[in-house]
Design a protein around this motif. Structure first.
Motif, PDB file in Angstrom:
ATOM      1  N   LEU A 144       0.832  -1.206   0.000  1.00 24.76           N
ATOM      2  CA  LEU A 144       0.000   0.000   0.000  1.00 24.76           C
ATOM      3  C   LEU A 144       0.867   1.257   0.000  1.00 24.76           C
ATOM      4  N   ALA A 145       1.971   1.244   0.757  1.00 24.84           N
ATOM      5  CA  ALA A 145       2.870   2.401   0.785  1.00 24.84           C
ATOM      6  C   ALA A 145       3.467   2.651  -0.595  1.00 24.84           C
ATOM      7  N   ALA A 146       3.824   1.572  -1.301  1.00 22.93           N
ATOM      8  CA  ALA A 146       4.408   1.721  -2.633  1.00 22.93           C
ATOM      9  C   ALA A 146       3.423   2.342  -3.622  1.00 22.93           C
ATOM     10  N   LEU A 147       2.119   2.166  -3.363  1.00 25.44           N
ATOM     11  CA  LEU A 147       1.087   2.670  -4.284  1.00 25.44           C
ATOM     12  C   LEU A 147       0.437   3.965  -3.805  1.00 25.44           C
ATOM     13  N   ALA A 148       0.846   4.481  -2.631  1.00 26.59           N
ATOM     14  CA  ALA A 148       0.164   5.618  -2.010  1.00 26.59           C
ATOM     15  C   ALA A 148       0.171   6.849  -2.915  1.00 26.59           C
ATOM     16  N   PRO A 149      -1.026   7.403  -3.225  1.00 22.95           N
ATOM     17  CA  PRO A 149      -1.084   8.580  -4.093  1.00 22.95           C
ATOM     18  C   PRO A 149      -0.931   9.897  -3.342  1.00 22.95           C
ATOM     19  N   ASN A 150      -1.098   9.856  -2.018  1.00 20.96           N
ATOM     20  CA  ASN A 150      -1.020  11.084  -1.231  1.00 20.96           C
ATOM     21  C   ASN A 150      -0.592  10.760   0.199  1.00 20.96           C
TER      22      ASN A 150
ATOM     23  N   MET B 115      -0.567   7.211   2.586  1.00 19.05           N
ATOM     24  CA  MET B 115       0.727   6.829   3.136  1.00 19.05           C
ATOM     25  C   MET B 115       0.648   6.679   4.652  1.00 19.05           C
ATOM     26  N   ALA B 116      -0.136   7.538   5.290  1.00 23.60           N
ATOM     27  CA  ALA B 116      -0.307   7.450   6.741  1.00 23.60           C
ATOM     28  C   ALA B 116      -0.980   6.130   7.132  1.00 23.60           C
ATOM     29  N   ILE B 117      -1.981   5.703   6.357  1.00 24.66           N
ATOM     30  CA  ILE B 117      -2.644   4.419   6.634  1.00 24.66           C
ATOM     31  C   ILE B 117      -1.653   3.271   6.466  1.00 24.66           C
ATOM     32  N   ALA B 118      -0.828   3.358   5.424  1.00 21.12           N
ATOM     33  CA  ALA B 118       0.161   2.310   5.170  1.00 21.12           C
ATOM     34  C   ALA B 118       1.187   2.215   6.295  1.00 21.12           C
ATOM     35  N   ARG B 119       1.420   3.303   6.994  1.00 21.81           N
ATOM     36  CA  ARG B 119       2.358   3.293   8.122  1.00 21.81           C
ATOM     37  C   ARG B 119       1.666   2.868   9.416  1.00 21.81           C
ATOM     38  N   LEU B 120       0.362   3.081   9.495  1.00 26.17           N
ATOM     39  CA  LEU B 120      -0.376   2.741  10.705  1.00 26.17           C
ATOM     40  C   LEU B 120      -0.475   1.229  10.904  1.00 26.17           C
ATOM     41  N   LEU B 121      -0.722   0.476   9.838  1.00 27.27           N
ATOM     42  CA  LEU B 121      -0.968  -0.964   9.956  1.00 27.27           C
ATOM     43  C   LEU B 121       0.225  -1.740  10.520  1.00 27.27           C
ATOM     44  N   PRO B 122       1.435  -1.580   9.979  1.00 27.02           N
ATOM     45  CA  PRO B 122       2.546  -2.338  10.557  1.00 27.02           C
ATOM     46  C   PRO B 122       2.916  -1.886  11.963  1.00 27.02           C
ATOM     47  N   ALA B 123       2.548  -0.652  12.304  1.00 26.61           N
ATOM     48  CA  ALA B 123       2.838  -0.171  13.662  1.00 26.61           C
ATOM     49  C   ALA B 123       2.091  -0.977  14.715  1.00 26.61           C
ATOM     50  N   LEU B 124       0.983  -1.604  14.337  1.00 26.22           N
ATOM     51  CA  LEU B 124       0.237  -2.444  15.268  1.00 26.22           C
ATOM     52  C   LEU B 124       0.922  -3.789  15.496  1.00 26.22           C
ATOM     53  N   GLY B 125       1.649  -4.263  14.481  1.00 29.68           N
ATOM     54  CA  GLY B 125       2.277  -5.571  14.588  1.00 29.68           C
ATOM     55  C   GLY B 125       3.690  -5.549  15.129  1.00 29.68           C
ATOM     56  N   LEU B 126       4.395  -4.440  14.951  1.00 29.64           N
ATOM     57  CA  LEU B 126       5.800  -4.391  15.354  1.00 29.64           C
ATOM     58  C   LEU B 126       6.038  -4.688  16.830  1.00 29.64           C
ATOM     59  N   PRO B 127       5.327  -4.047  17.765  1.00 31.37           N
ATOM     60  CA  PRO B 127       5.620  -4.309  19.170  1.00 31.37           C
ATOM     61  C   PRO B 127       5.325  -5.742  19.581  1.00 31.37           C
ATOM     62  N   VAL B 128       4.285  -6.339  18.987  1.00 29.92           N
ATOM     63  CA  VAL B 128       3.956  -7.724  19.306  1.00 29.92           C
ATOM     64  C   VAL B 128       5.082  -8.646  18.851  1.00 29.92           C
ATOM     65  N   PHE B 129       5.552  -8.437  17.630  1.00 31.32           N
ATOM     66  CA  PHE B 129       6.622  -9.294  17.114  1.00 31.32           C
ATOM     67  C   PHE B 129       7.891  -9.129  17.936  1.00 31.32           C
ATOM     68  N   TRP B 130       8.320  -7.885  18.132  1.00 31.65           N
ATOM     69  CA  TRP B 130       9.610  -7.641  18.776  1.00 31.65           C
ATOM     70  C   TRP B 130       9.618  -8.172  20.206  1.00 31.65           C
TER      71      TRP B 130
ATOM     72  N   TRP C 232      11.396   6.120  -4.486  1.00 33.14           N
ATOM     73  CA  TRP C 232      11.139   5.618  -3.136  1.00 33.14           C
ATOM     74  C   TRP C 232      10.061   4.534  -3.115  1.00 33.14           C
ATOM     75  N   ARG C 233       9.162   4.553  -4.096  1.00 37.81           N
ATOM     76  CA  ARG C 233       8.106   3.532  -4.128  1.00 37.81           C
ATOM     77  C   ARG C 233       8.704   2.132  -4.353  1.00 37.81           C
ATOM     78  N   SER C 234       9.772   2.069  -5.113  1.00 36.97           N
ATOM     79  CA  SER C 234      10.429   0.777  -5.355  1.00 36.97           C
ATOM     80  C   SER C 234      10.967   0.187  -4.064  1.00 36.97           C
ATOM     81  N   ALA C 235      11.441   1.044  -3.170  1.00 38.56           N
ATOM     82  CA  ALA C 235      11.973   0.554  -1.894  1.00 38.56           C
ATOM     83  C   ALA C 235      10.883  -0.153  -1.094  1.00 38.56           C
ATOM     84  N   PHE C 236       9.696   0.435  -1.044  1.00 37.49           N
ATOM     85  CA  PHE C 236       8.589  -0.197  -0.319  1.00 37.49           C
ATOM     86  C   PHE C 236       8.093  -1.452  -1.033  1.00 37.49           C
ATOM     87  N   ALA C 237       8.105  -1.444  -2.363  1.00 35.32           N
ATOM     88  CA  ALA C 237       7.659  -2.625  -3.112  1.00 35.32           C
ATOM     89  C   ALA C 237       8.585  -3.816  -2.853  1.00 35.32           C
ATOM     90  N   ILE C 238       9.883  -3.566  -2.865  1.00 39.59           N
ATOM     91  CA  ILE C 238      10.845  -4.637  -2.595  1.00 39.59           C
ATOM     92  C   ILE C 238      10.700  -5.125  -1.160  1.00 39.59           C
TER      93      ILE C 238
END
Length: 384
Positions: A84-90, A94-109, A156-162
């Motif tokens: 989603l971040a790689a495709l973000a038009p605005n 992009m904020a939504i694309a950053r919000l979702l993994p923020a929910l999973g990071l603390p649980v994983f770590w 920068w979109r390629s970085a998120f896609a990879i």
């Protein structure tokens, strides 16, 4: 016993790269989405504040789940969010694309750290988390700078896609090779876990993590911008500078893993003291190759060390609920990251990029003073 830790370390690389890769991409994202650098920096704040707000609650809840399935689910979520971040038009998407993994990071770590400690035993917690931390440091060594180099070459979109593809591959590897984990029979109740927050010393440890990470990210959030605008480097050179910054972090990760097992608070103070030197020396040395390399080197070693030291310090402070304690460090650290990104943006707007190192060093100095106070309070508790 080593393979599960290495697999978790590899997954941790992807998880932490997702959080921090944006540091090297901020100038490009700001230009493409037509926002200012401080406004783009709020994406760092959003991610960090989400982790801080929900991390302890999510970790306490999901600690009862079977780890293999949980870790795989988290990595799949990271893959989808990076797509989603790689495709973000605005900036909103992009904020939504950053919000979702923020929910999973603390649980994983937090739960990956607890799983590693379960494997080797609490006496070697620092060394076990050092191996998990190796993946985290590699995110700084390779993930962030390679993301910057990819951005400079293909956008920068390629970085998120990879990164999305890598997350999916890591999920598949965990599904194939990570054994199903045994659930703890003696689950610590939610009330018992949150009960540790009634201890003043524990609150002090969380506050220490907030201050340390606030100091770090007041300047580190905008390091790519500093190297572009003050040193005059192009995107490729910035990428290599960030790689060097992360590479020396391998030294810090190793030193931190050994020092924290002996005395967590002293380790915190030692690394904080050296970090102040690196941060303050950065801008005055910006046009000297050797001076800039030395300042970035000291900062890189101490930053990697403090990631690990802070994590283990909280786990050792609450040995009966180490995963929840780790989540408190992650929450406190990310609250500090978010605050640091905001403070750094305000410093840039009002005082300029050249003042970031001094503002950051002020928070690190407060961290040293708090660590001294916690040592005194702990001594009084022991001898009371």
């Amino acid at each position: 016993m080593l393979l599960p830790i290495l697999l978790l370390s590899a997954a941790g690389f992807t998880v932490l790269t997702t959080e921090f890769v944006i540091v090297g991409l901020l100038p490009s994202i700001a230009r493409d989405l037509d926002v200012s650098i401080p406004q783009a920096g709020l994406l760092v704040t959003l991610f960090a504040f989400t982790v801080a707000a929900f991390g302890p609650f999510l970790t306490a809840y999901f600690s009862r789940f079977e780890r293999r399935r949980l870790f795989i689910t988290i990595l799949v979520m990271f893959g989808l969010a990076n797509t989603l971040a790689a495709l973000a038009p605005n900036i909103g998407v992009m904020a939504i694309a950053r919000l979702l993994p923020a929910l999973g990071l603390p649980v994983f770590w937090a739960l990956a750290s607890e799983t590693a400690v379960d494997i080797v035993g609490p006496d070697y917690a620092g060394r076990a988390i050092e191996k998990i931390g190796f993946g985290i440091v590699c995110a700084t060594v390779f993930g962030i700078p390679v993301g910057t180099l990819i951005s400079d070459a293909w956008g920068w979109r390629s970085a998120f896609a990879i990164l999305a593809g890598v997350a999916m591959i890591k999920a598949l590897l965990l599904w194939c090779y990570l054994p199903a984990t045994r659930l703890h029979l003696e689950q610590v109740s939610l009330r018992s876990q949150f009960g540790i927050l009634r201890r003043p010393l524990m609150i002090g440890h969380v506050l220490l993590s907030i201050l340390v990470f606030c100091g770090m990210f007041t300047a580190y959030t905008y390091l790519a911008d500093i190297l572009e605008r003050l040193a005059g480097f192009n995107g490729t050179v910035v990428g290599w500078c960030l790689m060097g910054f992360g590479a020396v972090g391998l030294i810090g990760n190793s030193l931190g893993g050994r020092m924290v097992d002996r005395h967590p608070l002293i380790a915190s103070m030692v690394f904080c003291a050296f970090m102040i030197g690196g941060m303050v020396a950065l801008v005055p040395s910006i046009h000297s190759i050797l001076g800039l390399a030395a300042a970035l080197g000291v900062w890189g070693v101490t930053q990697a060390a403090l990631f690990l030291v802070s994590h283990v310090r909280l786990m050792k402070a609450a040995p009966h609920a180490p995963a929840f304690a780790a989540s408190l460090n992650i929450a406190g650290g990310n609250l500090g990251i978010g605050l640091g990104a905001m403070v750094g943006g305000r410093v840039i707007d009002n005082l300029g990029l050249g003042s970031l190192g001094f503002a950051a060093a002020g928070f690190i100095l407060l961290s040293i003073l708090l660590a001294l106070a916690l040592m005194g309070a702990k001594s009084r508790t022991v001898y009371a």
